[in-house]
Scaffold this motif. Structure first.
Motif, PDB file in Angstrom:
ATOM      1  N   LEU A   1       0.809  -1.226   0.000  1.00 20.61           N
ATOM      2  CA  LEU A   1       0.000   0.000   0.000  1.00 20.61           C
ATOM      3  C   LEU A   1       0.840   1.272   0.000  1.00 20.61           C
ATOM      4  CD1 LEU A   1      -2.798  -0.988   2.545  1.00 20.61           C
ATOM      5  CD2 LEU A   1      -2.869  -1.114   0.061  1.00 20.61           C
ATOM      6  N   ALA A   2       2.152   1.144   0.099  1.00 25.55           N
ATOM      7  CA  ALA A   2       3.024   2.318   0.213  1.00 25.55           C
ATOM      8  C   ALA A   2       2.841   3.319  -0.922  1.00 25.55           C
ATOM      9  CB  ALA A   2       4.481   1.870   0.314  1.00 25.55           C
ATOM     10  N   PRO A   3       2.735   2.908  -2.189  1.00 25.50           N
ATOM     11  CA  PRO A   3       2.545   3.905  -3.251  1.00 25.50           C
ATOM     12  C   PRO A   3       1.276   4.737  -3.075  1.00 25.50           C
ATOM     13  CG  PRO A   3       3.277   1.833  -4.185  1.00 25.50           C
ATOM     14  CD  PRO A   3       2.945   1.554  -2.746  1.00 25.50           C
ATOM     15  N   ILE A   4       0.230   4.135  -2.529  1.00 24.75           N
ATOM     16  CA  ILE A   4      -1.006   4.890  -2.296  1.00 24.75           C
ATOM     17  C   ILE A   4      -0.803   5.883  -1.164  1.00 24.75           C
ATOM     18  CG2 ILE A   4      -3.432   4.680  -1.631  1.00 24.75           C
ATOM     19  CD1 ILE A   4      -3.386   1.894  -2.886  1.00 24.75           C
ATOM     20  N   ARG A   5      -0.082   5.478  -0.139  1.00 24.35           N
ATOM     21  CA  ARG A   5       0.172   6.379   0.993  1.00 24.35           C
ATOM     22  C   ARG A   5       0.942   7.631   0.545  1.00 24.35           C
ATOM     23  NH1 ARG A   5      -3.528   4.165   4.257  1.00 24.35           N
ATOM     24  NH2 ARG A   5      -2.989   2.071   5.006  1.00 24.35           N
ATOM     25  N   GLN A   6       1.690   7.511  -0.535  1.00 22.49           N
ATOM     26  CA  GLN A   6       2.465   8.652  -1.019  1.00 22.49           C
ATOM     27  C   GLN A   6       1.597   9.757  -1.601  1.00 22.49           C
ATOM     28  OE1 GLN A   6       5.437   7.101  -3.699  1.00 22.49           O
ATOM     29  NE2 GLN A   6       6.371   5.795  -2.129  1.00 22.49           N
ATOM     30  N   LEU A   7       0.320   9.472  -1.827  1.00 22.93           N
ATOM     31  CA  LEU A   7      -0.592  10.516  -2.295  1.00 22.93           C
ATOM     32  C   LEU A   7      -0.909  11.528  -1.202  1.00 22.93           C
ATOM     33  CD1 LEU A   7      -3.191   8.584  -4.496  1.00 22.93           C
ATOM     34  CD2 LEU A   7      -1.532  10.294  -5.267  1.00 22.93           C
ATOM     35  N   GLY A   8      -0.543  11.224   0.031  1.00 29.53           N
ATOM     36  CA  GLY A   8      -0.809  12.147   1.122  1.00 29.53           C
ATOM     37  C   GLY A   8      -1.984  11.687   1.965  1.00 29.53           C
ATOM     38  N   ARG A   9      -2.411  12.568   2.832  1.00 30.02           N
ATOM     39  CA  ARG A   9      -3.452  12.220   3.795  1.00 30.02           C
ATOM     40  C   ARG A   9      -4.823  12.159   3.121  1.00 30.02           C
ATOM     41  NH1 ARG A   9      -4.383  15.220   9.647  1.00 30.02           N
ATOM     42  NH2 ARG A   9      -6.029  13.800  10.411  1.00 30.02           N
ATOM     43  N   PRO A  10      -5.505  11.031   3.210  1.00 31.23           N
ATOM     44  CA  PRO A  10      -6.838  10.922   2.601  1.00 31.23           C
ATOM     45  C   PRO A  10      -7.904  11.549   3.503  1.00 31.23           C
ATOM     46  CG  PRO A  10      -6.254   8.855   3.653  1.00 31.23           C
ATOM     47  CD  PRO A  10      -5.066   9.764   3.825  1.00 31.23           C
ATOM     48  N   ILE A  11      -9.076  11.757   2.946  1.00 32.76           N
ATOM     49  CA  ILE A  11     -10.194  12.236   3.776  1.00 32.76           C
ATOM     50  C   ILE A  11     -10.879  11.075   4.492  1.00 32.76           C
ATOM     51  CG2 ILE A  11     -10.613  14.318   2.425  1.00 32.76           C
ATOM     52  CD1 ILE A  11     -12.891  12.834   1.013  1.00 32.76           C
ATOM     53  N   GLN A  12     -10.618   9.844   4.002  1.00 38.11           N
ATOM     54  CA  GLN A  12     -11.178   8.664   4.680  1.00 38.11           C
ATOM     55  C   GLN A  12     -10.288   7.473   4.391  1.00 38.11           C
ATOM     56  OE1 GLN A  12     -14.985   6.354   3.561  1.00 38.11           O
ATOM     57  NE2 GLN A  12     -15.662   7.711   5.202  1.00 38.11           N
ATOM     58  N   ASP A  13     -10.014   6.699   5.446  1.00 38.66           N
ATOM     59  CA  ASP A  13      -9.213   5.481   5.314  1.00 38.66           C
ATOM     60  C   ASP A  13      -9.843   4.437   6.224  1.00 38.66           C
ATOM     61  OD1 ASP A  13      -7.400   3.420   5.323  1.00 38.66           O
ATOM     62  OD2 ASP A  13      -5.632   4.668   5.627  1.00 38.66           O
ATOM     63  N   THR A  14     -10.551   3.491   5.605  1.00 43.68           N
ATOM     64  CA  THR A  14     -11.236   2.451   6.385  1.00 43.68           C
ATOM     65  C   THR A  14     -10.515   1.116   6.295  1.00 43.68           C
ATOM     66  OG1 THR A  14     -12.683   1.830   4.526  1.00 43.68           O
ATOM     67  CG2 THR A  14     -13.458   3.583   5.996  1.00 43.68           C
ATOM     68  N   VAL A  15      -9.319   1.099   5.727  1.00 40.23           N
ATOM     69  CA  VAL A  15      -8.592  -0.166   5.550  1.00 40.23           C
ATOM     70  C   VAL A  15      -8.214  -0.732   6.918  1.00 40.23           C
ATOM     71  CG1 VAL A  15      -6.536  -1.258   4.602  1.00 40.23           C
ATOM     72  CG2 VAL A  15      -7.723   0.525   3.303  1.00 40.23           C
ATOM     73  N   ALA A  16      -8.626  -1.968   7.155  1.00 43.25           N
ATOM     74  CA  ALA A  16      -8.405  -2.604   8.453  1.00 43.25           C
ATOM     75  C   ALA A  16      -8.552  -4.107   8.295  1.00 43.25           C
ATOM     76  CB  ALA A  16      -9.415  -2.084   9.478  1.00 43.25           C
ATOM     77  N   PRO A  17      -8.000  -4.886   9.238  1.00 43.92           N
ATOM     78  CA  PRO A  17      -8.237  -6.331   9.207  1.00 43.92           C
ATOM     79  C   PRO A  17      -9.730  -6.620   9.322  1.00 43.92           C
ATOM     80  CG  PRO A  17      -6.462  -5.778  10.723  1.00 43.92           C
ATOM     81  CD  PRO A  17      -7.116  -4.485  10.349  1.00 43.92           C
ATOM     82  N   MET A  18     -10.198  -7.546   8.511  1.00 42.01           N
ATOM     83  CA  MET A  18     -11.613  -7.892   8.568  1.00 42.01           C
ATOM     84  C   MET A  18     -11.827  -9.284   7.995  1.00 42.01           C
ATOM     85  SD  MET A  18     -13.106  -5.378   5.555  1.00 42.01           S
ATOM     86  CE  MET A  18     -14.796  -5.716   6.029  1.00 42.01           C
TER      87      MET A  18
END
Length: 502
Positions: free
Chosen positions: A325-342
């Protein structure tokens, strides 16, 4: 004899003896008085036919399930599919419960002039192909069952089953096979068209995990098909859609997988849509197989802020998730991040629509081999929301294990697709959709030149035979041969239709 049984039988006999002789024998031998009337219907090639009431009554007698005609209890519910934009009225509906019922229904459709025939499983057909006006609908929804053999790592699924049931049963043993992304999707339509989903890049399409099928073909015969038995039919149903018959049973191979995955969404403001799409175009082709990375831009109705972002399923080792997921994190702070173990089964249900018939839908789609800057600009610069509708662009990722299967190995030919690009408009089912459909058709004219074929499960009713032929690519001529053998009169035509030549 037990006292209760004795008194019950005695009272029944006494009541019968109390009847006049004429009424007694009438109660035993009286013929049914509710024989259907003759009804008007249409054939697949548009001819009008009259279905005799006696023939319908005979079909009723052959079925363990129900035959529903207009006005019967249950007809209104059965005739509907999920998209209320398609409000059609079949002349009759056969609700089948098993193979014998399917054979009888197919025989009836064929023997009565080749009725216009729709087959409904989950009712998700984007273009309304699982229903029809004045034809016959075969409704597989009563025919649902999933059996798992955890030792052999196989699952056998009946033709009307929904993918959520398969996920539920297989994950109880920490086993899985790739399916779609909405749990109430019918397995029959999903799989015969190819079967994209959250695990396809890791394990292949649904058709790549199919090891055998049972099919009722247009002649009403039951046929087994696998790599060893009727291999031409087995090849054809893996991507050729419903062209060759009704699959009454699917057998899938299963893969070991932990139940917990990493799932959710990472969303940014709509103003960053070009950044999001540009990253997707660059990163999606090289993501690890364990990462399913979908992408979307959405303008909700009512003037709510639009978003652009990613849908994520990481099914690999937890230790590898952050690197993926690192390349996505490089876009900066999102307005919503719900990614979690499930739980994987919960993730599979996360896109379910609780009241799908509350909104109409129109879809345009096509496979893209890449997402270049020119396409990014065409998508974003012409994207328009409307307070009266939802406007959505979405990308379902290809590549990985999907692309490592030869295009001729199954009927599904688009192994080179980076993604399936889809555009949706949704509106309240009571509203006039004219403006919204006109917008999406015009919008799509700027995107279609970047596409290379389409997913047969998204076929549009107005597509030409030439477009469909081109979509099957080099597999088309072989599909025609299979069609000629198993459905030479084109009984099964409400699909991405392969036209017979005999």
């Amino acid at each position: 004899m037990k006292r209760r049984d004795f008194f019950g039988s005695t009272l029944t006999a006494a009541a019968a003896l109390a009847l006049p002789r004429r009424d007694l024998f009438g109660a035993i031998y009286r013929p049914a008085s509710n024989r259907p009337q003759d009804i008007e219907a249409v054939t697949g090639d548009g001819r009008s036919v009259t279905l005799a009431g006696k023939a319908i009554a005979d079909l009723k007698a052959r079925l363990r399930g129900q035959i529903l005609l207009a006005g019967d209890t249950g007809y209104e519910d059965a005739r509907q599919i999920l998209n209320p934009s398609f409000d059609k009225y079949p002349a009759l509906i056969a609700q089948v419960t098993g193979v014998a019922d399917v054979r009888a229904a197919v025989d009836f459709a064929r023997d009565n002039g080749g009725l216009l025939l729709a087959v409904k499983c989950g009712g998700h057909s984007a273009s309304g192909q699982s229903t029809c006006d004045k034809g016959m609908m075969i409704d597989l929804s009563p025919f649902r069952d999933v059996r798992v053999d955890p030792i052999a790592r196989r699952a056998r699924v009946t033709g009307g089953s929904l993918l959520g049931s398969l996920d539920h049963e297989t994950m109880a043993y920490d086993l899985v096979t790739p399916m779609g992304t909405v749990s109430h999707t019918g397995i029959g339509g999903l799989v015969t068209g190819g079967g994209f989903g959250r695990l396809a890049r890791r394990y292949g399409l649904s058709v790549d995990n199919l090891v055998g099928v049972d099919v009722v073909t247009a002649d009403g015969q039951f046929r087994r098909a696998s790599a060893e038995e009727n291999p031409d039919l087995f090849w054809g149903v893996r991507g050729g859609g419903g062209n060759f018959g009704i699959v009454t049973s699917f057998q899938f191979q299963l893969h070991p997988m932990q139940r917990q995955v990493l799932g959710g969404q990472i969303l940014f403001p709509l103003a960053r849509a070009k950044d999001v799409l540009s990253l997707y175009g660059e990163y999606a082709p090289r993501t690890p197989d364990e990462l399913q990375l979908d992408c979307h831009i959405v303008q909700p109705p009512g003037g709510a802020p639009g978003v652009a972002g990613f849908g994520i399923c990481w099914s690999g080792s937890p230790s590898g998730a952050e690197a993926a997921l690192a390349p996505i994190r490089q876009l900066g702070r999102p307005i919503q991040d719900t990614v979690a173990p499930m739980d994987y089964v919960a993730l599979q249900k996360s896109g379910d629509v609780s009241d799908p018939r509350a909104q109409g839908t129109y879809v345009k789609s096509g496979f893209i081999p890449s997402l270049p800057p020119q396409l990014v600009n065409a998508i974003v610069d012409r994207f328009e929301g409307n307070p009266a509708r939802s406007t959505i662009m979405a990308f379902q990722q290809g590549g990985g294990a999907i692309g490592r299967v030869a295009p001729h190995a199954t009927a599904f030919a688009q192994r080179d697709a980076q993604a399936n690009m889809l555009c949706f408009v949704n509106w309240p089912s009571t509203a006039d959709p004219t403006e919204h459909i006109a917008w999406i058709k015009q919008y799509w004219t700027g995107l279609e030149p970047f596409t290379h074929g389409f997913y047969v499960n998204d076929v549009e009713a107005e597509m030409t035979a030439a477009t469909i032929r081109e979509n099957y690519r080099a597999n088309h001529d072989r599909l025609v041969q299979v069609k000629n053998r198993y459905d030479p009169k084109n009984l099964f035509r409400l699909n991405a239709n392969v036209r017979p030549t005999v």
